[in-house]
Each structure stands twice: as C-alpha cells, then as structure tokens.
Design a protein around this motif. Structure first.
Motif, PDB file in Angstrom:
ATOM      1  N   LEU A   1      -5.234   4.025  -1.768  1.00 24.84           N
ATOM      2  CA  LEU A   1      -4.927   3.479  -0.447  1.00 24.84           C
ATOM      3  C   LEU A   1      -5.790   2.258  -0.143  1.00 24.84           C
ATOM      4  N   ALA A   2      -7.100   2.377  -0.405  1.00 24.80           N
ATOM      5  CA  ALA A   2      -7.987   1.241  -0.160  1.00 24.80           C
ATOM      6  C   ALA A   2      -7.616   0.062  -1.048  1.00 24.80           C
ATOM      7  N   PHE A   3      -7.349   0.336  -2.315  1.00 19.02           N
ATOM      8  CA  PHE A   3      -6.983  -0.730  -3.234  1.00 19.02           C
ATOM      9  C   PHE A   3      -5.662  -1.376  -2.826  1.00 19.02           C
ATOM     10  N   GLY A   4      -4.703  -0.560  -2.381  1.00 19.91           N
ATOM     11  CA  GLY A   4      -3.415  -1.102  -1.966  1.00 19.91           C
ATOM     12  C   GLY A   4      -3.524  -1.971  -0.731  1.00 19.91           C
ATOM     13  N   LEU A   5      -4.349  -1.570   0.248  1.00 20.04           N
ATOM     14  CA  LEU A   5      -4.498  -2.372   1.460  1.00 20.04           C
ATOM     15  C   LEU A   5      -5.194  -3.694   1.178  1.00 20.04           C
ATOM     16  N   VAL A   6      -6.314  -3.651   0.441  1.00 13.30           N
ATOM     17  CA  VAL A   6      -7.052  -4.888   0.160  1.00 13.30           C
ATOM     18  C   VAL A   6      -6.238  -5.806  -0.754  1.00 13.30           C
TER      19      VAL A   6
ATOM     20  N   ALA B   1       0.830  -1.210   0.000  1.00  9.47           N
ATOM     21  CA  ALA B   1       0.000   0.000   0.000  1.00  9.47           C
ATOM     22  C   ALA B   1       0.860   1.254   0.000  1.00  9.47           C
ATOM     23  N   GLY B   2       1.935   1.243   0.794  1.00  8.15           N
ATOM     24  CA  GLY B   2       2.823   2.402   0.826  1.00  8.15           C
ATOM     25  C   GLY B   2       3.482   2.650  -0.517  1.00  8.15           C
ATOM     26  N   PHE B   3       3.914   1.585  -1.172  1.00 11.60           N
ATOM     27  CA  PHE B   3       4.531   1.748  -2.488  1.00 11.60           C
ATOM     28  C   PHE B   3       3.521   2.287  -3.501  1.00 11.60           C
ATOM     29  N   LEU B   4       2.286   1.782  -3.431  1.00 11.37           N
ATOM     30  CA  LEU B   4       1.252   2.257  -4.344  1.00 11.37           C
ATOM     31  C   LEU B   4       0.929   3.727  -4.095  1.00 11.37           C
ATOM     32  N   MET B   5       0.866   4.146  -2.817  1.00 12.43           N
ATOM     33  CA  MET B   5       0.626   5.548  -2.492  1.00 12.43           C
ATOM     34  C   MET B   5       1.777   6.428  -2.980  1.00 12.43           C
ATOM     35  N   LEU B   6       2.996   5.953  -2.822  1.00 15.73           N
ATOM     36  CA  LEU B   6       4.147   6.715  -3.293  1.00 15.73           C
ATOM     37  C   LEU B   6       4.101   6.879  -4.814  1.00 15.73           C
ATOM     38  N   ALA B   7       3.771   5.778  -5.511  1.00 14.73           N
ATOM     39  CA  ALA B   7       3.677   5.864  -6.965  1.00 14.73           C
ATOM     40  C   ALA B   7       2.563   6.820  -7.383  1.00 14.73           C
TER      41      ALA B   7
END
Length: 368
Positions: A81-86, A18-24
């Motif tokens: 964020l939601a997509f990255g966590l799930v 999730a953190g990597f996806l948010m950073l991207a």
C-alpha cells in the motif's frame, strides 16, 4: 460552468495505481494460501522423545500456519500500500506533466496571449498529438485575429475617408452660402455612393465568410457568360478583347455569390490590363474531381511577391474605376473572391503570366 470541488486527476490515478497493486497482492497471497490449504494437512500426528519415553500428539498444523502467515501477509500488504501510494503519486505526476503545460498554455490563450506555444518535446504519443494540435490551433487563431484587426483598421480608414470628405464639403457650404449648391450635391452624391459601395462590399464579404447561404446547382459556364456580357461595354471602352469559352461546369453553391466572384475576376482582368489592345480569356473546365474557372489577362509584369498580396483586403492596383460590383475599385474585389471560394470549399490560385498579366484559377467541387 460552475463546478463543485473534486479530486485531482493525479490523486485519482495514484489511488487507482495503489488499488490495483493491493488487488494484485491480495490475489497473490490468496493463491499462496490456497496452495498451502491444498497440500498441508489440517492435523498431523507428531511423535517425540521426552526423557526416554515416546510421546505422541496430534497438532493442528493449519491453525499454527495461519497464526504465522497472517501477520506477515498483513505486513506485506501494508508495504504494498505504501509503495503503491508513493510510486503512484510519482508516476502520475510524470504522466500528467505534459497536461499541465497544455493547461497553462490554455490559460494564457484565454487571457489573450496567442503567441505562446507549448512545443512539447519527445516522441509521439497522445499528449504530444494534443499539444501539436493545440499549437496549430493557436497559430491559426493568431493569424485570424491579426487579419481581422488589420481588416477592421483598413475598413475604418476607408469608411472614415468619405465621411471626412462629406464633413469638409458641408463645412465649406455652410461658411460660403454663395457657392453653387448643384456642384456640392453632385460631390456629396459621389462620396455617398462610394460609402454605400464599400458598405455593400463589406456585407458581401461577411456573408461569404459566414457561409450563410443556400446551395443549389450552378453552371459556371453560364455564370461566366453572364459576367462577360455585363462587362462587355467596359471591355470595349478600354479596348480590351473579351473571350469566353469552355465546358459545362456544374457545381453547388449560391448563384448570386458565384456570379459576384466571376464578375469581380473579369472586371479585375479588364481594369488591370494593357492600355490598349489587351485580352481577357475566361474559360471553364470540368474534371472528375472538380470544376475550374480560369480568368487570364494580359498586362504588366507581376512578381510572385506582389501576386501573393492581391487577395488581401484593400490591396488595389493603380486604377480605380467607379462600378456597381461589390468591392471592385475599393481594394476588396479579390478579397471577396477568396472568401466566396473558401465558403464553397474551393481553392483559389493566382499566378503571374510569363508574358505579363495574371492568371486566376478557381477550383470548386463538382456537382454529381
């Protein structure tokens, strides 16, 4: 080791995804905003027709654009964020599923169940290599434990026999005080000597298994000559011709253990031979990759199935000869040879001779 509670690996991987996806996503939105700042002017002069009159005005386009862009960017980041966590939780679970099976197998092995295997299916990757290595370790450990239990049971049985005989002899002597005590003493001496031989053989076997000895240069050809000289009276008594030949065969190891190995092999070849006019050949050979001690003897026909069991502890031939050499006559002679060979990083090979008898080859590393 006591450890404080911590986050699971699955949760850590989920947060990492999730953190990597948010950073991207942040970098992407930042790149879009920089593009807009570069190509969109800060202010613009706009003209409009209001009730037939031309109206002029200067409007802050970037401010208006920021007011429109910011809420939508925040919504996109929330979705990411939601997509990255799930998605990260699901992906981490699938990736760590083999590790859960390995952990469960480890717990079962810790509780004493060594027959369980992971048998992880699928193509080769790091987890499957770990699972295969763990299955191999369990197989070797199960075989070793079974061998140790069998050895302990056999050793207990062998040690119980002389003790039971001693007890019987003492009971007879106590109940019949008129018996000749000289005969009793002789029998007790023989039984006690057998118990001592067995104990010493077990100690030699344990010492070889642990590898607790100093290594120094040893010439197997000299060791073979010494063993043959020691056993020559036994060979002549049994009508066996003993022949020793070969090259200088330098190796590194324990002189005492290697002498015990050679003595046991030569003694075994003399005892398990033809009733008369048998022959024992002892040869040493040096190769670039190692040195080989070969002990060959005439004798009765042996099947490969029988030969494969001869190195097991307490496997005996028909003859039992009283001797001062560890394990010989007790069913531990070749078992000791096997353990000494393995302790010296060597290989032991037993094959039946076509003409009858046995050929034993011990290959050890050469001393450069």
């Amino acid at each position: 080791m006591a450890r404080r509670p911590g986050w699971s690996v699955r949760l850590k991987l989920t947060l990492s995804y999730a953190g990597f996806l948010m950073l991207a996503g942040t970098l992407l939105l930042g790149a879009v905003w920089l593009f807009l700042l570069r190509y969109v002017p800060e202010r613009a002069l706009l003209m409009g027709d209001v009730e037939g009159d031309l109206d002029k005005g200067v409007f802050p386009i970037r401010s208006v654009l920021l007011q429109v862009f910011a809420p939508r960017a925040a919504a996109v980041m929330a979705i990411l964020l939601a997509f990255g966590l799930v998605g990260g939780w699901i992906l981490a679970g699938r990736m760590l599923a083999p590790l859960s099976r390995i952990t469960e197998a480890t717990r079962m092995a810790t509780s004493g169940s060594l027959s369980h295997r992971i048998e992880l299916e699928g193509s080769t990757d790091e987890f499957r290599e770990l699972a295969d290595a763990f299955d191999g370790m369990l197989a070797r450990l199960e075989a070793h434990v079974a061998e140790q239990r069998r050895f302990a049971a056999n050793a207990s049985h062998e040690l119980r026999t002389p003790l039971a005989i001693t007890q019987s002899l003492l009971d007879v002597a106590r109940n019949d005080m008129t018996r000749d005590h000289g005969v009793l003493v002789d029998r007790l001496h023989a039984v006690n000597a057998r118990a001592i031989d067995l104990t010493e053989a077990l100690l030699v076997l344990s010492r070889a298994d642990q590898g607790s000895f100093d290594r120094e240069p040893v010439d197997l050809s000299l060791t073979a000559e010494e063993a043959a000289e020691t056993l020559l009276p036994l060979a002549e008594k049994n009508g066996i011709t003993l022949e020793v030949a070969g090259d200088i065969a330098p190796t590194l190891g324990s002189p005492a253990l290697l002498l015990q190995l050679t003595t046991n092999l030569v003694h075994n070849a003399i005892v398990h031979n033809l009733p008369d006019h048998g022959t024992v050949w002892v040869t040493t050979t040096a190769y670039p990759e190692g040195v080989v001690l070969t002990v060959e003897n005439t004798g009765k026909d042996l099947s490969p199935e029988v030969v494969s069991t001869l190195v097991e502890p307490f496997q005996r031939g028909a003859e039992r000869v009283r001797t001062d050499h560890a394990g010989v006559g007790l069913g531990l002679g070749l078992a000791i040879v096997k353990s000494i060979t393995q302790a010296h990083k060597g290989t032991l090979l037993l094959t039946p001779r076509r003409e009858g008898g046995l050929t034993v080859r011990v290959q050890l590393p050469i001393a450069r």
